[in-house]
Motif scaffolding. Structure first.
Motif, mmCIF file in Angstrom:
data_model
loop_
_atom_site.group_PDB
_atom_site.id
_atom_site.type_symbol
_atom_site.label_atom_id
_atom_site.label_comp_id
_atom_site.label_asym_id
_atom_site.label_seq_id
_atom_site.Cartn_x
_atom_site.Cartn_y
_atom_site.Cartn_z
ATOM 1 N N ASN A 76 20.065 -2.941 -26.051
ATOM 2 C CA ASN A 76 20.683 -1.767 -25.800
ATOM 3 C C ASN A 76 20.187 -1.324 -24.590
ATOM 4 O O ASN A 76 21.125 -0.615 -23.830
ATOM 5 C CB ASN A 76 20.421 -0.768 -26.894
ATOM 6 N N LEU A 77 19.050 -1.428 -23.895
ATOM 7 C CA LEU A 77 18.494 -1.219 -22.763
ATOM 8 C C LEU A 77 19.128 -1.614 -21.755
ATOM 9 O O LEU A 77 19.717 -1.026 -20.774
ATOM 10 C CB LEU A 77 17.122 -1.318 -22.525
ATOM 11 N N ALA A 78 19.502 -3.010 -22.075
ATOM 12 C CA ALA A 78 20.118 -3.738 -20.948
ATOM 13 C C ALA A 78 21.594 -3.396 -20.658
ATOM 14 O O ALA A 78 22.153 -3.288 -19.784
ATOM 15 C CB ALA A 78 20.272 -5.265 -21.284
ATOM 16 N N ALA A 79 22.114 -2.931 -21.971
ATOM 17 C CA ALA A 79 23.724 -2.519 -21.761
ATOM 18 C C ALA A 79 23.878 -0.930 -21.174
ATOM 19 O O ALA A 79 24.870 -0.733 -20.671
ATOM 20 C CB ALA A 79 23.978 -2.326 -23.186
ATOM 21 N N SER A 80 22.565 -0.493 -21.167
ATOM 22 C CA SER A 80 22.816 1.017 -20.385
ATOM 23 C C SER A 80 22.786 0.774 -18.865
ATOM 24 O O SER A 80 22.791 1.777 -18.062
ATOM 25 C CB SER A 80 21.443 1.715 -21.088
ATOM 26 N N ARG A 81 22.461 -0.474 -18.352
ATOM 27 C CA ARG A 81 22.453 -0.815 -17.048
ATOM 28 C C ARG A 81 21.615 0.042 -16.023
ATOM 29 O O ARG A 81 22.006 0.496 -14.897
ATOM 30 C CB ARG A 81 23.782 -0.917 -16.449
ATOM 31 N N PRO A 82 20.317 -0.001 -16.134
ATOM 32 C CA PRO A 82 19.408 0.787 -15.442
ATOM 33 C C PRO A 82 18.932 -0.063 -14.155
ATOM 34 O O PRO A 82 19.034 -1.250 -14.423
ATOM 35 C CB PRO A 82 18.103 0.771 -16.354
ATOM 36 N N ASP A 83 18.758 0.763 -13.168
ATOM 37 C CA ASP A 83 18.082 -0.135 -11.937
ATOM 38 C C ASP A 83 16.626 -0.104 -11.974
ATOM 39 O O ASP A 83 16.065 -0.985 -11.455
ATOM 40 C CB ASP A 83 18.279 0.854 -10.593
ATOM 41 N N THR A 84 16.062 0.664 -12.947
ATOM 42 C CA THR A 84 14.656 0.698 -12.930
ATOM 43 C C THR A 84 14.180 1.137 -14.363
ATOM 44 O O THR A 84 14.865 1.968 -15.011
ATOM 45 C CB THR A 84 13.972 1.690 -12.038
ATOM 46 N N ILE A 85 13.205 0.635 -14.997
ATOM 47 C CA ILE A 85 12.523 1.107 -16.439
ATOM 48 C C ILE A 85 11.341 1.890 -15.891
ATOM 49 O O ILE A 85 10.433 1.252 -15.397
ATOM 50 C CB ILE A 85 12.268 -0.096 -17.216
ATOM 51 N N LEU A 86 11.056 3.089 -16.435
ATOM 52 C CA LEU A 86 10.148 3.973 -16.280
ATOM 53 C C LEU A 86 9.320 3.977 -17.322
ATOM 54 O O LEU A 86 9.499 4.307 -18.808
ATOM 55 C CB LEU A 86 10.515 5.648 -16.040
ATOM 56 N N VAL A 87 7.946 3.215 -17.221
ATOM 57 C CA VAL A 87 7.063 3.046 -18.488
ATOM 58 C C VAL A 87 5.799 3.831 -18.281
ATOM 59 O O VAL A 87 5.429 3.845 -17.289
ATOM 60 C CB VAL A 87 6.710 1.393 -18.390
ATOM 61 N N TYR A 88 5.504 4.266 -19.309
ATOM 62 C CA TYR A 88 4.174 4.990 -19.704
ATOM 63 C C TYR A 88 3.461 4.303 -21.088
ATOM 64 O O TYR A 88 3.996 4.144 -22.103
ATOM 65 C CB TYR A 88 4.499 6.465 -19.929
ATOM 66 N N SER A 89 2.485 3.613 -20.662
ATOM 67 C CA SER A 89 1.773 2.876 -22.028
ATOM 68 C C SER A 89 0.443 3.699 -22.106
ATOM 69 O O SER A 89 -0.355 3.715 -21.271
ATOM 70 C CB SER A 89 1.379 1.532 -21.443
ATOM 71 N N THR A 90 0.369 3.959 -23.367
ATOM 72 C CA THR A 90 -0.993 4.623 -23.773
ATOM 73 C C THR A 90 -2.431 3.583 -23.470
ATOM 74 O O THR A 90 -3.359 4.111 -23.523
ATOM 75 C CB THR A 90 -1.228 4.948 -25.142
ATOM 76 N N GLN A 91 -2.041 2.320 -23.460
ATOM 77 C CA GLN A 91 -2.984 1.284 -23.125
ATOM 78 C C GLN A 91 -3.283 1.136 -21.732
ATOM 79 O O GLN A 91 -4.503 0.499 -21.488
ATOM 80 C CB GLN A 91 -2.733 0.128 -23.804
#
Length: 270
Positions: free
Chosen positions: A37-52
């Motif tokens: 579903n993420l790929a289908a939304s066609r983002p240019d970038t993934i904004l990631v926040y990881s608790t680790q």
């Protein structure tokens, strides 16, 4: 609108390293579905926040353009190594460093070879972004930041992306209830560590399905306190901020346990 999709995924490596184990297979399958579903939304970038990815002095942003290495999780190394490749949108990350000044949060970038990328980021990228086709912009979890500070960072990052013309998928990497089994278990029978944790996890997920705004902020704090949620549930604050402080409902792809702690895959409607 710059945000085209948003997700919570667990950072535990267990479903990634051993997806054939029945309690973890449903989480692994849900993560892969979220990735489609993420790929289908066609983002240019993934904004990631990881608790680790934990920081203590400033808010940190990854400014290294690419990584190719093998990671060994500090807890679950018995299940295997984590080879990974990452590409990063360093232009957006650098803009977020500058943008942090406008919200009163001190930030800086990090850029050096062999930087210790955290397990959560590696696992999320492996599930959601196979082949690392989409670059990431990665912000750290500053241990001293509040839920509201993290919301402001998510909001700033989304607005910065919008000004740069980026379509972004927003991903919060972290778990639900934080209690784990502290004795050896048969992993085929893994479950939530306590009935209280399970009850609060289900309450929180029901609220995420329903959506909301300020009420979700207050409920999230109650939830974090009562379920000992992973890092105060700040990975959800990142998403809530990026979505402008309001969730228009969510879809629970999966809910389960990772050695007693809570884990869920949630997709939000931007």
């Amino acid at each position: 609108m710059s945000v085209v999709s948003a997700f919570i995924v667990p950072g535990s490596p267990l479903p990634y390293l051993k997806p054939e184990n029945p309690p973890w297979s449903v989480i692994a399958q849900a993560c892969r579905a979220a990735g489609r579903n993420l790929a289908a939304s066609r983002p240019d970038t993934i904004l990631v926040y990881s608790t680790q990815w934990m920081a203590v002095l400033d808010e940190l942003w990854q400014l290294r353009r690419s990584f190719n290495d093998v990671h060994v999780d500090e807890n679950w190394y018995e299940y295997g190594d984590l080879p990974y490749e990452l590409t990063c949108d360093v232009e957006l990350a650098a803009a977020c460093v500058e943008g942090s000044k406008g919200i009163g949060i001190t930030s800086k970038g990090v850029d050096y070879d062999k930087f210790p990328i955290d397990t959560g980021t590696i696992v999320a990228n492996g599930f959601l972004n196979p082949g690392s086709r989409i670059p990431l912009t990665i912000g750290a979890n500053n241990l001293y930041h509040s839920f509201e500070d993290t919301m402001r960072l998510g909001e700033m990052a989304a607005k910065t992306a919008d000004r740069m013309g980026r379509r972004v998928a927003v991903v919060g990497v972290g778990g639900l209830s934080g209690s784990i089994f502290r004795h050896e278990i048969d992993i085929a029978t893994d479950g939530i560590a306590t009935a209280n944790d399970d009850e609060w996890n289900r309450k929180m997920l029901a609220r995420l399905e329903r959506g909301g705004g300020n009420d979700l902020v207050e409920f999230s704090k109650d939830y974090a306190k009562n379920a000992k949620a992973d890092m105060g549930f700040k990975h959800f604050a990142w998403i809530l901020g990026a979505l402008g402080g309001r969730i228009n409902g969510g879809r629970i792809h999966a809910y389960g346990a990772t050695y007693g702690s809570g884990a869920a895959v949630v997709e939000f409607r931007p």
